[in-house]
Scaffold this motif. Structure first.
Motif, PDB file in Angstrom:
ATOM      1  N   GLU A  31       0.828  -1.203   0.000  1.00  0.00           N
ATOM      2  CA  GLU A  31       0.000   0.000   0.000  1.00  0.00           C
ATOM      3  C   GLU A  31       0.862   1.251   0.000  1.00  0.00           C
ATOM      4  N   GLU A  32       0.195   2.405  -0.176  1.00  0.00           N
ATOM      5  CA  GLU A  32       0.909   3.677  -0.108  1.00  0.00           C
ATOM      6  C   GLU A  32       1.285   3.982   1.336  1.00  0.00           C
ATOM      7  N   TYR A  33       2.515   4.400   1.532  1.00  0.00           N
ATOM      8  CA  TYR A  33       2.985   4.792   2.858  1.00  0.00           C
ATOM      9  C   TYR A  33       2.701   6.277   3.070  1.00  0.00           C
ATOM     10  N   SER A  34       2.107   6.608   4.210  1.00  0.00           N
ATOM     11  CA  SER A  34       1.827   8.003   4.545  1.00  0.00           C
ATOM     12  C   SER A  34       1.924   8.156   6.049  1.00  0.00           C
ATOM     13  N   ALA A  35       2.720   9.115   6.501  1.00  0.00           N
ATOM     14  CA  ALA A  35       2.879   9.337   7.940  1.00  0.00           C
ATOM     15  C   ALA A  35       3.258  10.784   8.197  1.00  0.00           C
ATOM     16  N   GLU A  36       2.746  11.330   9.286  1.00  0.00           N
ATOM     17  CA  GLU A  36       3.124  12.658   9.755  1.00  0.00           C
ATOM     18  C   GLU A  36       3.820  12.498  11.101  1.00  0.00           C
ATOM     19  N   PHE A  37       4.941  13.171  11.260  1.00  0.00           N
ATOM     20  CA  PHE A  37       5.704  13.044  12.497  1.00  0.00           C
ATOM     21  C   PHE A  37       6.545  14.289  12.704  1.00  0.00           C
ATOM     22  N   ARG A  38       7.045  14.428  13.920  1.00  0.00           N
ATOM     23  CA  ARG A  38       7.911  15.554  14.256  1.00  0.00           C
ATOM     24  C   ARG A  38       9.365  15.112  14.266  1.00  0.00           C
ATOM     25  N   ILE A  39      10.243  16.035  13.914  1.00  0.00           N
ATOM     26  CA  ILE A  39      11.673  15.762  13.965  1.00  0.00           C
ATOM     27  C   ILE A  39      12.359  16.861  14.778  1.00  0.00           C
ATOM     28  N   HIS A  40      13.566  16.549  15.226  1.00  0.00           N
ATOM     29  CA  HIS A  40      14.412  17.553  15.876  1.00  0.00           C
ATOM     30  C   HIS A  40      15.387  18.084  14.827  1.00  0.00           C
ATOM     31  N   HIS A  41      15.102  19.263  14.294  1.00  0.00           N
ATOM     32  CA  HIS A  41      15.998  19.876  13.306  1.00  0.00           C
ATOM     33  C   HIS A  41      17.083  20.623  14.066  1.00  0.00           C
ATOM     34  N   PRO A  42      18.363  20.401  13.721  1.00  0.00           N
ATOM     35  CA  PRO A  42      19.438  21.029  14.507  1.00  0.00           C
ATOM     36  C   PRO A  42      19.408  22.550  14.505  1.00  0.00           C
ATOM     37  N   ALA A  43      18.857  23.155  13.442  1.00  0.00           N
ATOM     38  CA  ALA A  43      18.843  24.617  13.364  1.00  0.00           C
ATOM     39  C   ALA A  43      17.466  25.213  13.633  1.00  0.00           C
ATOM     40  N   LEU A  44      16.409  24.499  13.241  1.00  0.00           N
ATOM     41  CA  LEU A  44      15.057  25.050  13.300  1.00  0.00           C
ATOM     42  C   LEU A  44      14.236  24.527  14.470  1.00  0.00           C
ATOM     43  N   GLY A  45      14.779  23.577  15.201  1.00  0.00           N
ATOM     44  CA  GLY A  45      14.033  23.028  16.324  1.00  0.00           C
ATOM     45  C   GLY A  45      13.027  21.989  15.866  1.00  0.00           C
ATOM     46  N   GLU A  46      11.916  21.911  16.567  1.00  0.00           N
ATOM     47  CA  GLU A  46      10.914  20.900  16.242  1.00  0.00           C
ATOM     48  C   GLU A  46      10.137  21.293  14.993  1.00  0.00           C
ATOM     49  N   ARG A  47      10.074  20.357  14.041  1.00  0.00           N
ATOM     50  CA  ARG A  47       9.347  20.587  12.790  1.00  0.00           C
ATOM     51  C   ARG A  47       8.443  19.396  12.508  1.00  0.00           C
ATOM     52  N   TRP A  48       7.351  19.660  11.809  1.00  0.00           N
ATOM     53  CA  TRP A  48       6.431  18.600  11.383  1.00  0.00           C
ATOM     54  C   TRP A  48       6.715  18.239   9.929  1.00  0.00           C
ATOM     55  N   LEU A  49       6.859  16.940   9.634  1.00  0.00           N
ATOM     56  CA  LEU A  49       7.056  16.463   8.269  1.00  0.00           C
ATOM     57  C   LEU A  49       5.943  15.482   7.909  1.00  0.00           C
ATOM     58  N   TRP A  50       5.613  15.480   6.629  1.00  0.00           N
ATOM     59  CA  TRP A  50       4.652  14.506   6.082  1.00  0.00           C
ATOM     60  C   TRP A  50       5.373  13.725   4.993  1.00  0.00           C
ATOM     61  N   GLU A  51       5.416  12.402   5.124  1.00  0.00           N
ATOM     62  CA  GLU A  51       6.068  11.543   4.134  1.00  0.00           C
ATOM     63  C   GLU A  51       5.021  10.703   3.409  1.00  0.00           C
ATOM     64  N   ILE A  52       5.217  10.585   2.087  1.00  0.00           N
ATOM     65  CA  ILE A  52       4.376   9.738   1.239  1.00  0.00           C
ATOM     66  C   ILE A  52       5.320   8.894   0.391  1.00  0.00           C
ATOM     67  N   GLY A  53       5.049   7.617   0.250  1.00  0.00           N
ATOM     68  CA  GLY A  53       5.926   6.776  -0.563  1.00  0.00           C
ATOM     69  C   GLY A  53       5.284   5.448  -0.892  1.00  0.00           C
ATOM     70  N   ARG A  54       6.009   4.651  -1.666  1.00  0.00           N
ATOM     71  CA  ARG A  54       5.542   3.317  -2.045  1.00  0.00           C
ATOM     72  C   ARG A  54       6.742   2.401  -2.213  1.00  0.00           C
ATOM     73  N   ALA A  55       6.574   1.139  -1.818  1.00  0.00           N
ATOM     74  CA  ALA A  55       7.658   0.157  -1.885  1.00  0.00           C
ATOM     75  C   ALA A  55       7.775  -0.429  -3.286  1.00  0.00           C
ATOM     76  N   GLU A  56       9.002  -0.873  -3.622  1.00  0.00           N
ATOM     77  CA  GLU A  56       9.267  -1.595  -4.866  1.00  0.00           C
ATOM     78  C   GLU A  56       9.754  -2.994  -4.502  1.00  0.00           C
ATOM     79  N   TYR A  57       9.406  -3.975  -5.351  1.00  0.00           N
ATOM     80  CA  TYR A  57       9.666  -5.370  -5.035  1.00  0.00           C
ATOM     81  C   TYR A  57      10.477  -6.021  -6.153  1.00  0.00           C
ATOM     82  N   ASP A  58      11.278  -7.064  -5.795  1.00  0.00           N
ATOM     83  CA  ASP A  58      12.041  -7.785  -6.810  1.00  0.00           C
ATOM     84  C   ASP A  58      11.173  -8.883  -7.406  1.00  0.00           C
ATOM     85  N   ALA A  59      11.796  -9.694  -8.279  1.00  0.00           N
ATOM     86  CA  ALA A  59      11.048 -10.740  -8.981  1.00  0.00           C
ATOM     87  C   ALA A  59      10.452 -11.755  -8.016  1.00  0.00           C
ATOM     88  N   ALA A  60      11.093 -11.932  -6.870  1.00  0.00           N
ATOM     89  CA  ALA A  60      10.599 -12.898  -5.885  1.00  0.00           C
ATOM     90  C   ALA A  60       9.523 -12.304  -4.981  1.00  0.00           C
TER      91      ALA A  60
END
Length: 653
Positions: free
Chosen positions: A234-263
């Motif tokens: 399925e499509e990957y989607s997540a929102e989370f906070r990170i500790h940015h060394p210069a900007l402090g706490e930031r919110w990021l949203w990631e969207i992605g999808r996995a790729e698979y080999d022949a097996a």
């Protein structure tokens, strides 16, 4: 004279007889004949062109070369070899051919552009060589031409798409990433490195280090979302906070999808990351605003109901006792106080709405701020006496002139005093002082009350904010007073500040206002309204209780009074009675108050009546519409008796 046509073989070799056997021992019967040569040359899938370097002319071309250039064979044989080449590519092309003709290279391969007959550009790869005679002199050039226009368009479109992608990434603060699930590494685009605050490298950090950027509470949620997306395709989607060394706490949203080999094994996950910090903050602000709205509605319900209980009790007392008895006197005092409290609540709400919408207009004039402060303090002394709080007032003897609206300035002082009285316990002390500092007038209210926590100071001047939000709410109020103080001070070009050392330490409020260039004359006290003579009055209101009580008050004052409860009845009564004054509501059935006013002004028999709009519609636009319809003045409900008497006194006799 007829000149025999030269054969292709002759045109190619300059000889009229078959070639001699090759020095390498190839039998003459295996050397291509002219027909075979023509077939190989003309039917080749790539473009073929043969040129005479001495004349810089084409001497033979095949069908595919004609298709690439758009010219016929005849047209090409009349053109120079360099004529087809794009002007920007000619120098580079000529240099490569010259080097081959001189024997410096074995041939040439060059990527260049042809200008077709129709003006379009054809991208080609040309591979050429030089044919030499027995004396090693060049006498022909032979070139193979491949059309790569389609490939170049794809490459250009790809480059354009990549440029647009980079532009979109920068505009959206988005970065591209790839997780190698086999090597356990993470690749990031430069934009993605900037989002995470990681160092730019050919390969990013290992996945574990990448995950350590996340706020610990959010990491399990993002990891679980990624695992489920990989497991189920399925499509990957997540929102989370990170500790940015210069900007402090930031919110990021990631969207992605996995790729698979022949097996069917997941080998990598590709996706994008976006900085959604501003969106998350906006969402949090909306949630907080919604929470404050709910709190305000609960407080409003409480504050409106509170005065209703003693008012109902007071009415019951009046029904059951002699009007001159002491219980009746106390009941009337209760009604007066609670009605004033309700009026102040409504006025605060309306004032804040007007200011927020930019609808409030200051009646600016020279004002003695000292006189305003003295009057406001005198008006509130009874409030402090009832609360058991001492009030000290320090006002300089010299005038403190400012340019402002005396009514709104009195409201600023009054709201600060009411706030101090509300939050100072019995036995406490409040200091009200005014002094000049440079080009500013400073108004300070300091109390020994309950004080405030630092977090409360940050939102103290926001609407509906209060330091106490318990169910007890013994001090009451809507939390609008200080918000109005700030807005009104800003309208006067000033500012307001608050300070408290903490709970139990009291609080201090300072209002800064610019001093006027010249001293202002003391504003005269308003003269009491003249006593109105006996008038014929029509009261128009669909609220029967409101109409009848005003009727009774006016009759007690000695006026002749009639009542109507809808717009059409009002127009009929006006024509029948020819009243001197009409107090008319706006929201009427059948015909609204504006229609009543227009009908009165249109009738010669009634156009001289003094029309007073008596309504709950009290915004500036409502005043304008009332004036346009023909009303002489506008009173907001509920008007004090003094305002009714003043309107009657202003009506022409």
């Amino acid at each position: 004279m007829i000149v025999p046509r030269r054969s292709p073989l002759e045109a190619t070799t300059g000889r009229t007889s078959p070639p001699e056997p090759l020095d390498d021992g190839t039998p003459s019967e295996l050397i291509p004949t002219e027909r075979e040569f023509r077939a190989i040359f003309d039917l080749a899938g790539s473009g073929k062109a043969m040129g005479d370097p001495a004349r810089n002319r084409f001497v033979r071309v095949n069908r595919r070369f004609c298709e690439i250039t758009g010219y016929s064979v005849e047209e090409l044989l009349e053109r120079g070899v360099a004529d087809l080449t794009h002007p920007a590519d000619r120098a580079r092309d000529a240099a490569a051919i010259t080097a081959a003709l001189r024997g410096e290279t074995d041939g040439w391969t060059i990527e260049k552009r042809y200008v077709r007959k129709d003006g379009q550009i054809a991208w080609v790869v040309v591979t050429g060589t030089v044919l030499r005679d027995a004396n090693e002199r060049p006498f022909r050039t032979v070139a193979t031409v491949h059309d790569i226009t389609a490939r170049r368009r794809i490459e250009e479109n790809l480059r354009a798409s990549e440029a647009l992608l980079r532009l979109a990434q920068r505009a959206a603060h988005a970065g591209v990433w790839e997780l190698d699930l086999v090597a356990r590494t993470a690749w990031m685009s430069p934009e993605c490195h900037a989002l995470f605050g990681t160092a730019l490298a050919a390969r990013g950090p290992d996945i574990a280090a990448w995950e350590r950027r996340m706020v610990p509470e959010d990491a399990p949620v993002a990891q679980s979302a990624l695992s489920q997306a990989v497991k189920h395709g399925e499509e990957y989607s997540a929102e989370f906070r990170i500790h940015h060394p210069a900007l402090g706490e930031r919110w990021l949203w990631e969207i992605g999808r996995a790729e698979y080999d022949a097996a069917g094994e997941a080998v990598r996950v590709r996706g994008i990351a976006l900085d959604v910090t501003e969106r998350k903050h906006a969402e949090q602000a909306l949630v907080a605003a919604d929470r404050r709205k709910d709190q305000f509605l609960a407080v409003l319900s409480h504050e409106l109901r509170n005065p209703l209980a003693p008012m109902r009790n007071a009415l019951d007392v009046l029904d059951r006792t002699d009007p001159g008895a002491e219980p009746a006197r106390r009941a009337r005092a209760v009604l007066q106080r609670q009605l004033g409290h309700l009026s102040r609540l409504v006025d605060d709400l309306l004032d804040l709405t007007r200011i927020s919408r930019g609808k409030i207009q200051l009646r600016t004039a020279p004002v003695s701020l000292g006189e305003v402060v003295r009057r406001a303090a005198d008006d509130h002394r009874s409030l402090f006496a009832e609360a058991g709080v001492a009030l000290d007032v320090h006002v300089p003897g010299a005038p403190v002139p400012i340019s402002g609206d005396a009514t709104r300035l009195t409201q600023i002082v009054g709201n600060l005093l009411q706030n101090a009285a509300k939050f100072t316990p019995p036995g406490g002390h409040v200091l009200l002082e005014l002094f000049s500092l440079g080009a500013d007038a400073l108004l300070r209210v300091r109390d020994t009350g309950i004080g405030m926590e630092p977090g409360m100071l940050e939102r103290l001047f926001e609407p509906f904010a209060q330091a106490e939000v318990s169910l007890e709410r013994s001090r009451g109020g809507l939390g609008l007073g200080l918000a109005l103080v700030r807005r009104l001070a800003e309208l006067h070009g000033g500012q307001v500040y608050a300070h408290s050392e903490g709970l139990g330490t009291g609080a201090e409020f300072v209002v800064r206002l610019p001093i006027a260039a010249a001293p202002a004359e003391r504003a005269p006290l308003p003269a009491p309204p003249a006593t109105a003579a006996r008038r014929r009055v029509l009261v128009v209101d669909d609220n029967v209780d409101a109409a009848e009580t005003l009727h009774d008050l006016l009759v007690l004052a000695g006026h002749e009074v009639a009542v109507a409860h809808d717009g059409e009845a009002a127009v009929t009564a006006t024509r029948a009675l020819c009243p001197d004054v009409v107090f008319c509501d706006i929201g009427l059935p059948k015909l609204d108050g504006y229609g009543v006013a227009r009908a009165c002004r249109a009738d010669p028999a009634t156009r001289g009546a003094y029309l007073v709009a008596l309504t709950g519609y009290a915004l500036p636009d409502d005043l304008r519409r009332a004036a346009e319809a023909g009303f002489d003045e506008h009173l907001a409900k509920p008007p004090p008796l003094g305002a009714i008497e003043a309107a009657l006194a202003r009506a022409p006799r």
